[in-house]
Design an enzyme around this catalytic site. Structure first.
Site, PDB file in Angstrom:
ATOM      1  N   GLY B  75     -26.841  15.485  -1.175  1.00 34.20           N
ATOM      2  CA  GLY B  75     -26.765  14.332  -0.035  1.00 34.20           C
ATOM      3  C   GLY B  75     -28.017  13.812   0.483  1.00 34.20           C
ATOM      4  O   GLY B  75     -28.258  13.549   1.627  1.00 34.20           O
ATOM      5  N   LEU B  76     -29.127  13.729  -0.445  1.00 35.52           N
ATOM      6  CA  LEU B  76     -30.207  12.949  -0.119  1.00 35.52           C
ATOM      7  C   LEU B  76     -31.053  13.933   1.058  1.00 35.52           C
ATOM      8  O   LEU B  76     -31.724  13.078   2.014  1.00 35.52           O
ATOM      9  CB  LEU B  76     -30.206  11.682  -0.097  1.00 35.52           C
ATOM     10  CG  LEU B  76     -30.235  10.845  -1.152  1.00 35.52           C
ATOM     11  CD1 LEU B  76     -30.141   9.346  -0.934  1.00 35.52           C
ATOM     12  CD2 LEU B  76     -31.330  11.068  -2.126  1.00 35.52           C
ATOM     13  N   ASN B 130     -34.002   4.740  -6.116  1.00 34.84           N
ATOM     14  CA  ASN B 130     -32.659   5.408  -6.613  1.00 34.84           C
ATOM     15  C   ASN B 130     -31.448   4.514  -6.117  1.00 34.84           C
ATOM     16  O   ASN B 130     -31.251   4.372  -4.965  1.00 34.84           O
ATOM     17  CB  ASN B 130     -32.779   6.585  -5.805  1.00 34.84           C
ATOM     18  CG  ASN B 130     -31.560   7.311  -5.892  1.00 34.84           C
ATOM     19  OD1 ASN B 130     -30.507   6.955  -6.548  1.00 34.84           O
ATOM     20  ND2 ASN B 130     -31.413   8.618  -5.249  1.00 34.84           N
ATOM     21  N   CYS B 133     -27.319   7.242  -6.545  1.00 30.85           N
ATOM     22  CA  CYS B 133     -26.884   8.868  -5.972  1.00 30.85           C
ATOM     23  C   CYS B 133     -25.452   8.669  -5.802  1.00 30.85           C
ATOM     24  O   CYS B 133     -25.168   7.770  -5.136  1.00 30.85           O
ATOM     25  CB  CYS B 133     -27.664   9.116  -4.623  1.00 30.85           C
ATOM     26  SG  CYS B 133     -27.194  10.642  -4.050  1.00 30.85           S
ATOM     27  N   LYS B 168     -33.905   3.504 -11.109  1.00 33.21           N
ATOM     28  CA  LYS B 168     -33.070   4.607 -11.409  1.00 33.21           C
ATOM     29  C   LYS B 168     -31.692   4.138 -11.508  1.00 33.21           C
ATOM     30  O   LYS B 168     -31.069   4.014 -10.244  1.00 33.21           O
ATOM     31  CB  LYS B 168     -33.205   5.959 -10.847  1.00 33.21           C
ATOM     32  CG  LYS B 168     -32.483   7.098 -11.435  1.00 33.21           C
ATOM     33  CD  LYS B 168     -33.138   8.470 -10.739  1.00 33.21           C
ATOM     34  CE  LYS B 168     -32.312   9.522 -11.555  1.00 33.21           C
ATOM     35  NZ  LYS B 168     -32.903  10.971 -10.642  1.00 33.21           N
ATOM     36  N   GLY B 220     -27.194  18.440 -16.324  1.00 34.52           N
ATOM     37  CA  GLY B 220     -27.125  19.427 -17.242  1.00 34.52           C
ATOM     38  C   GLY B 220     -26.795  18.954 -18.857  1.00 34.52           C
ATOM     39  O   GLY B 220     -26.176  17.871 -19.146  1.00 34.52           O
ATOM     40  N   GLY B 247     -30.945  13.449 -18.621  1.00 39.56           N
ATOM     41  CA  GLY B 247     -29.631  13.826 -18.714  1.00 39.56           C
ATOM     42  C   GLY B 247     -29.566  15.033 -19.681  1.00 39.56           C
ATOM     43  O   GLY B 247     -29.267  14.932 -20.882  1.00 39.56           O
ATOM     44  N   THR B 270     -32.247  19.523 -14.354  1.00 39.43           N
ATOM     45  CA  THR B 270     -31.560  20.673 -14.512  1.00 39.43           C
ATOM     46  C   THR B 270     -31.887  21.933 -15.130  1.00 39.43           C
ATOM     47  O   THR B 270     -32.205  22.893 -14.977  1.00 39.43           O
ATOM     48  CB  THR B 270     -29.991  20.456 -14.699  1.00 39.43           C
ATOM     49  OG1 THR B 270     -29.874  19.409 -13.717  1.00 39.43           O
ATOM     50  CG2 THR B 270     -29.317  21.655 -14.470  1.00 39.43           C
TER      51      THR B 270
END
Lengths: 264, 309
Positions: B75-76, B130, B133, B168, B220, B247, B270
């Protein structure tokens, strides 16, 4: 400074139902680690399960440079970990996190462990037992007798051990927190350290508040990076008149009973 | 370490010693990973998303692991642009690695204001905008899923910064190619893709969602084929703007897939949680691949999978 290493596994054996003790040679970790800190373990080189798993440092053999981890099979990751054999390597990062406060004047140390939460407390007990002027009492709670792990090790280390089980099959029947000494005020310096299920920690925090002391609890939250980067393990803590999110992996896993907000 | 001439790339006017960038939201403000690797070896670091006001972030639990993936709903959470410019950027600048500042907002004006507050700050190499999100109620993805709104954000940011602007994009946009074309037209200097894929997981014992925020973003290895495909599709249509692919990248081969699909650089997210040194291993692997394949500079490989097809 934490390190990322492949530590040779010296031993990985079952010590209880689904409970294992692993010993690894990791002098770079034992040279630095403090009781209450954790290591972040990659349980497979495959991509599933993906994330590392955090484990409390159960014991350190500083001279030998060995580290012991006590863990229970809970899912895929720990199941794979149980299959690692002596001679293989364990991919681990650590030591990580804020450990227990050890800066104490002589007095009584009370550790309260629930289930696998006891894994975070043995190193602490051993630390205080090695100092002069500390009396150590360990209150350890388990679901049932066959899950009672480490009681004799705590006793050998020098703690006076009291056991409780949920079903009464060993020691007192009921929550271990029922057995905490009544009214410790005026009995000299008195320190509380607890690790276990959230409900138990919450009762410990209530006990501390009644006694007017600040105890310490080690929290267990899902974790991704383990280094403070991802903010995935945040939990609510008091800050002045308000609250803030704190990272379990950096500001914790040890928090004071007066700062944790228990409502999630 | 990596041979600069083989892996060195120019991206949106920024000179990178290699095309491997740490992804926003997974790398904190850089210093969190300093104990584990020499950060100077990275192509760049993208910092945690910054908003105008501080944000506390979402209710825990914020993460849950899924097969070969991670669902998150952070949540940023961030201390706000003022604190970032005052306390954090000066520290991050000492890491001696190009910094890309990821910015987010609830309104076009907020994006513009955050960009303006970052203008000229030492150590910053570029802004990553961004608009993707999935974990905040307002703004962000609502811009990223609408080509027109996306272009308004980019125009506003461009007006308020002299830094190169990277946009993004989200896989959750109805049509990522049309959003990409729209931000390209608005003047974005590069496009990074993809942000996390919206998803959820339910705990069957407790009969409730695993995440405090109910839904989250999946990252991931589980999302890699989606991300490679989207990189490919955008690369085919948007030829005048460089792409940064991401990704599920866990190794050099994964990074190469994105590059061959048309990305000029990659971000690794990730994967850092699994192996904090994964970026270095990827750089080394890219270097070895180029040597083995007789590739003089990795740029030769960008989009090679479709150019030769």
């Amino acid at each position: 400074m934490p390190v990322l290493i492949k530590a040779p596994v010296l031993l990985n054996e079952q010590v209880g139902p689904g409970i294992f003790l692993m010993k690894v040679h990791a002098p770079a970790v034992t040279a630095e680690c403090k009781p209450g800190q954790f290591v972040h373990v990659r349980t497979t080189s495959e991509r599933d399960p993906l994330l590392r798993r955090p484990f409390s440092i159960y014991r350190k053999e500083k001279d030998a440079g060995n580290l012991q981890l006590l863990y229970e099979i809970r899912g895929k990751g720990t199941s794979l970990m149980a299959g690692i054999r002596a001679g293989e390597n364990l991919d681990l990062m650590g030591p990580l996190g804020r450990g227990w406060n050890l800066d104490r004047k002589p007095g009584t140390v009370i550790v309260i462990g629930g289930g696998m939460g006891t894994a975070s407390l043995l190193a602490l007990v051993e630390e205080f037992c090695s100092r002069k002027g500390f009396k150590i009492r360990a209150f350890l709670g388990f679901r049932e007798k066959k899950l009672v792990i480490g009681a004799e090790i705590f006793a050998r280390a020098g703690a006076e051990v009291t056991i409780a089980t949920d079903d009464g099959s060993c020691g007192y029947r009921g929550p271990i927190t029922d057995l905490l000494p009544r009214s410790v005020r005026g009995t000299g310096p008195f320190y509380i350290y607890a690790c276990g299920p959230q409900a138990m920690l919450r009762r410990v925090a209530e006990f501390c508040e009644l006694e007017g002391i600040v105890g310490e609890v080690s929290l267990d939250h899902r974790m991704a990076c383990g280094t403070g980067a991802c903010l995935g393990c945040s939990c609510r803590v008091k800050k002045k008149d308000s609250w803030t999110y704190s990272r379990t992996c950096v500001e914790g896993p040890v928090f004071t009973t007066s700062e944790v907000l228990w409502d999630g | 370490m990596a041979n600069c001439s083989r892996l060195g790339v120019m991206l949106a006017g920024i000179k990178l010693k290699n095309p491997v960038i740490a992804a926003s939201g997974t790398y904190g403000f850089g210093e969190e990973y300093a104990p584990f690797l020499d950060l100077k070896c990275l192509g760049a670091i993208t910092l945690k998303g910054v908003t105008l006001a501080p944000r506390k972030g979402n209710k825990p639990p914020r993460i849950v692991e899924t097969p070969a993936g991670l669902l998150n709903s952070i949540g940023l959470e961030n201390p706000g642009v003022e604190e970032v410019t005052r306390a954090i950027l000066p520290r991050a600048a000492k890491l001696n690695v190009p910094l890309i500042v990821n910015i987010a907002g609830e309104t076009v004006e907020e994006y513009a204001e955050v960009a303006a507050r970052l203008e000229g700050k030492f150590g910053v190499a570029a802004l990553e905008v961004n608009i993707s999100c999935p974990n905040v109620e307002k703004g962000c993805l609502s811009f990223g899923s609408d080509p027109k709104a996306a272009s308004e954000v980019i125009l506003a940011v461009k007006e308020n910064t002299s830094f190169p602007v990277i946009t993004k994009l989200s896989p959750n946009a109805g049509n990522i190619v049309s959003v990409a074309m729209s931000v390209a037209e608005a003047g974005t200097d590069a496009i990074s893709l993809i942000n996390t894929v919206k998803g959820m997981s339910i705990n069957v014992r407790k009969r409730c969602p695993e995440l405090g925020n109910i839904t989250g973003g999946l990252s991931g290895p589980a999302i890699k084929p989606i991300a490679v495909c989207m990189t490919w599709e955008v690369a085919r249509e948007v030829k005048n703007v460089p792409l940064i692919g991401m990704g599920g990248i866990m190794c050099a081969e994964d990074a190469l897939e994105f590059i061959l699909a048309g990305a000029s650089a990659v971000e690794v997210g990730t994967g850092n949680f699994v192996n904090p040194r994964v970026t270095l291993e990827i750089i080394e692997g890219l270097e070895n691949y180029c040597m083995e394949q007789g590739v003089k500079n990795i740029t030769e490989l960008v989009g090679a999978a479709w150019k030769e097809g």
